[in-house]
Design an enzyme around this catalytic site. Structure first.
Site, PDB file in Angstrom:
ATOM      1  N   GLU A  25       0.890  -1.161   0.000  1.00  0.00           N
ATOM      2  CA  GLU A  25       0.000   0.000   0.000  1.00  0.00           C
ATOM      3  C   GLU A  25       0.928   1.211   0.000  1.00  0.00           C
ATOM      4  OE1 GLU A  25      -0.976   3.091   0.594  1.00  0.00           O
ATOM      5  OE2 GLU A  25      -1.806   2.872   2.597  1.00  0.00           O
TER       6      GLU A  25
ATOM      7  N   GLU B  58       5.434  11.180  -1.713  1.00  0.00           N
ATOM      8  CA  GLU B  58       6.287  10.289  -0.910  1.00  0.00           C
ATOM      9  C   GLU B  58       7.154   9.417  -1.831  1.00  0.00           C
ATOM     10  OE1 GLU B  58       2.889   9.394   2.442  1.00  0.00           O
ATOM     11  OE2 GLU B  58       4.434   7.882   2.183  1.00  0.00           O
TER      12      GLU B  58
HETATM   13  N1  GJV Z   1       0.743   4.590   1.377  1.00  0.00           N
HETATM   14  C1  GJV Z   1       1.625   5.342   1.984  1.00  0.00           C
HETATM   15  N2  GJV Z   1       2.037   6.487   1.477  1.00  0.00           N
HETATM   16  N3  GJV Z   1       2.069   4.939   3.164  1.00  0.00           N
HETATM   17  C2  GJV Z   1       1.577   3.713   3.766  1.00  0.00           C
HETATM   18  C3  GJV Z   1       2.672   2.662   3.828  1.00  0.00           C
HETATM   19  C4  GJV Z   1       3.889   3.198   4.478  1.00  0.00           C
HETATM   20  C5  GJV Z   1       4.600   2.113   5.304  1.00  0.00           C
HETATM   21  O1  GJV Z   1       5.626   1.576   4.483  1.00  0.00           O
HETATM   22  C6  GJV Z   1       6.887   1.766   5.095  1.00  0.00           C
HETATM   23  N4  GJV Z   1       7.850   1.990   4.023  1.00  0.00           N
HETATM   24  C7  GJV Z   1       7.847   2.997   3.121  1.00  0.00           C
HETATM   25  N5  GJV Z   1       8.876   2.863   2.261  1.00  0.00           N
HETATM   26  C8  GJV Z   1       9.531   1.728   2.621  1.00  0.00           C
HETATM   27  C9  GJV Z   1      10.673   1.037   2.121  1.00  0.00           C
HETATM   28  N6  GJV Z   1      11.355   1.495   1.052  1.00  0.00           N
HETATM   29  N7  GJV Z   1      11.077  -0.101   2.726  1.00  0.00           N
HETATM   30  C10 GJV Z   1      10.396  -0.564   3.800  1.00  0.00           C
HETATM   31  N8  GJV Z   1       9.310   0.037   4.349  1.00  0.00           N
HETATM   32  C11 GJV Z   1       8.882   1.171   3.742  1.00  0.00           C
HETATM   33  C12 GJV Z   1       6.709   2.953   6.025  1.00  0.00           C
HETATM   34  O2  GJV Z   1       7.631   2.922   7.090  1.00  0.00           O
HETATM   35  C13 GJV Z   1       5.277   2.752   6.491  1.00  0.00           C
HETATM   36  O3  GJV Z   1       5.197   1.902   7.612  1.00  0.00           O
END
Ligand code: GJV
Length: 441
Positions: free
Chosen positions: A219, A228
């Site tokens: 997601e 983001e």
């Molecule tokens: N829909 C979004 N805009 N955000 C919802 C998901 C975001 C989740 O993904 C994690 N997250 C984001 N990028 C990464 C990444 N490259 N690697 C691991 N976790 C991630 C972040 O820490 C958060 O827990």
């Protein structure tokens, strides 16, 4: 603080640059920074990133080195790209690079935020979002048997827990970069899913999986779909860990735009200054326009009856073929036929993602964040015009949208809307081509 370098350029790179009137080193986070070329409309200076013009012997101040070939530098207040190969380190005055630019992904702040419950509570409380992912797992539960799944950016692990609870995958690799991962491990154990779900803490681009996976679910969608730019991580993980023929969830995404009226927002931010407490505060309206209407309004809730035309998908992403390089600049076109005479205050954007079935011919699950679907925590995004324009039924609003990723702040982008109104009436605004840049930072 920035590190001065000298140019060894053979001759002049002649490129158009618009000077910025800044004595101090430019604050790169300043959304109104004027760099490179650009244009002006409605007193709004557009901002495009382009190359910097300089001569042999010039001392440039390097702000960032987003790549080995091109650096982001400043010369006498003008900021732009420079070819790194033409520059040499200036021996005099070795200074540290601007530390705030050392982390163009702003990961400390980004993952710090996701290490607290606030955002996870917001996402888990979003029933439309969370139920859509649950429906994907439920409707594919049979096909998920014995499959290997990667849940990228699992957060509290909700999607991984759905997989373990509603289907029989052989393994779910739940990848989470923030400190939330420690709690996610506890939640997996607490719900008896630790046989199936393995939590890996780290950035998806950096962690090692023991094997490729059959399904990559994430997601990743941000405001206006891309903000983001977590999608870059999803594409890198796809290329590294998704087996040939594997499944991407979401499979596709689309950004939708519609011209709209926004009476209440306009009244709140602009009309307010006409007679507050019986006084004339209209001299503040140009300030209000600059402060409130030059950046998008996130979490806007558009009433369907505020749409002035049929919405139009302006950008579509195929998650199987999309490349990281494609994210630098995405363009879309639109042509709206105005359906009712109204005041055109701006454009509203939202997105839809689709999850194709694992089974051929199976039902596709859709998560639509638009005004005619269930409310989500993203709501919609409103881009206000400098000033409203009256339009009539039968008028057409045509133009382009460009999502330009920021070359330094890698989670940010600017949105450029360029449109013309061709009127069924000789409305004076109809002849005007408009271009607006909005900073999403
Ligand atoms: N829909 C979004 N805009 N955000 C919802 C998901 C975001 C989740 O993904 C994690 N997250 C984001 N990028 C990464 C990444 N490259 N690697 C691991 N976790 C991630 C972040 O820490 C958060 O827990």
């Amino acid at each position: 603080m920035m590190r001065p370098v000298r140019s060894m350029l053979p001759g002049q790179i002649s490129l158009e640059v618009a000077p910025i009137r800044s004595e101090r080193p430019a604050n790169l986070r300043d959304p109104n920074l004027k760099t490179g070329g650009g244009g002006i409309s409605n007193n709004r200076v557009t901002c495009f990133v382009s190359q910097l013009s300089f001569s042999r012997g010039d001392r440039l101040l390097v702000h960032a080195k987003p790549s080995s070939e091109w650096w982001w530098a400043e010369l006498q207040g003008v900021i732009g790209y420079v070819p790194a190969g033409y520059l040499s380190q200036d021996a005099a005055g070795e200074e540290e690079e601007d530390p705030s630019i050392e982390d163009p992904w702003q990961d400390e702040e980004y993952f710090g935020n996701y290490g607290t419950l606030r955002l996870h509570l917001e996402m888990l409380s979003d029933k439309s979002r969370t139920e859509a992912y649950r429906q994907v797992i439920l409707s594919n539960s049979a096909s998920l048997s014995s499959k290997r799944v990667m849940d990228l950016g699992c957060g509290t692990g909700i999607i991984s827990l759905f997989c373990a609870q509603l289907a029989r995958p052989s393994m779910v690799y739940a990848v989470e970069a923030s400190s939330m991962a420690e709690y996610t491990r506890q939640l997996v154990k607490q719900n008896g899913c630790d046989e199936v779900v393995t939590v890996l803490q780290g950035r998806a681009e950096e962690i090692e999986l023991p094997e490729q996976v059959d399904v990559l679910v994430s997601e990743w969608m941000g405001n206006c779909l891309l903000f983001e730019f977590m999608v870059e991580s999803v594409l890198l993980a796809r290329d590294r860990w998704l087996r040939d023929g594997g499944t991407m969830w979401p499979s596709s995404a689309a950004l939708t735009l519609v011209p709209c009226q926004a009476d209440s927002y306009y009244a709140e931010k602009m009309a307010f200054w006409e007679r507050p407490y019986g006084l004339d505060f209209t001299p503040l309206q140009p300030l209000a326009q600059q402060e409130f209407f030059t950046k998008p309004k996130f979490s806007h809730i558009i009433d369907p009856c505020d749409c002035l035309a049929a919405p139009c998908d302006v950008i579509s992403l195929d998650m199987y073929t999309l490349q990281v390089g494609d994210l630098e600049q995405m363009k879309g076109q639109f042509h709206f036929c105005v359906e009712k005479s109204a005041v055109f205050h701006g454009f509203t954007a939202w997105f839809t993602v689709c999850f194709k079935s694992l089974e051929a011919g199976g039902a596709t699950v859709e998560l639509n964040t638009g005004p005619n679907s269930g409310p989500t925590h993203w709501k919609q995004t409103l881009f206000m015009l400098d000033r409203p324009v009256s339009v009539c039924a039968g008028d057409s609003i045509s133009g382009t949208i460009v999502l330009q990723r920021n070359p330094v702040w890698r989670r940010h982008m600017t949105v450029t809307l360029h449109w013309t109104i061709k009127g069924s009436t000789d409305n004076p605004d109809n002849a005007q081509a408009n271009i607006f840049i909005y900073y999403m930072h």
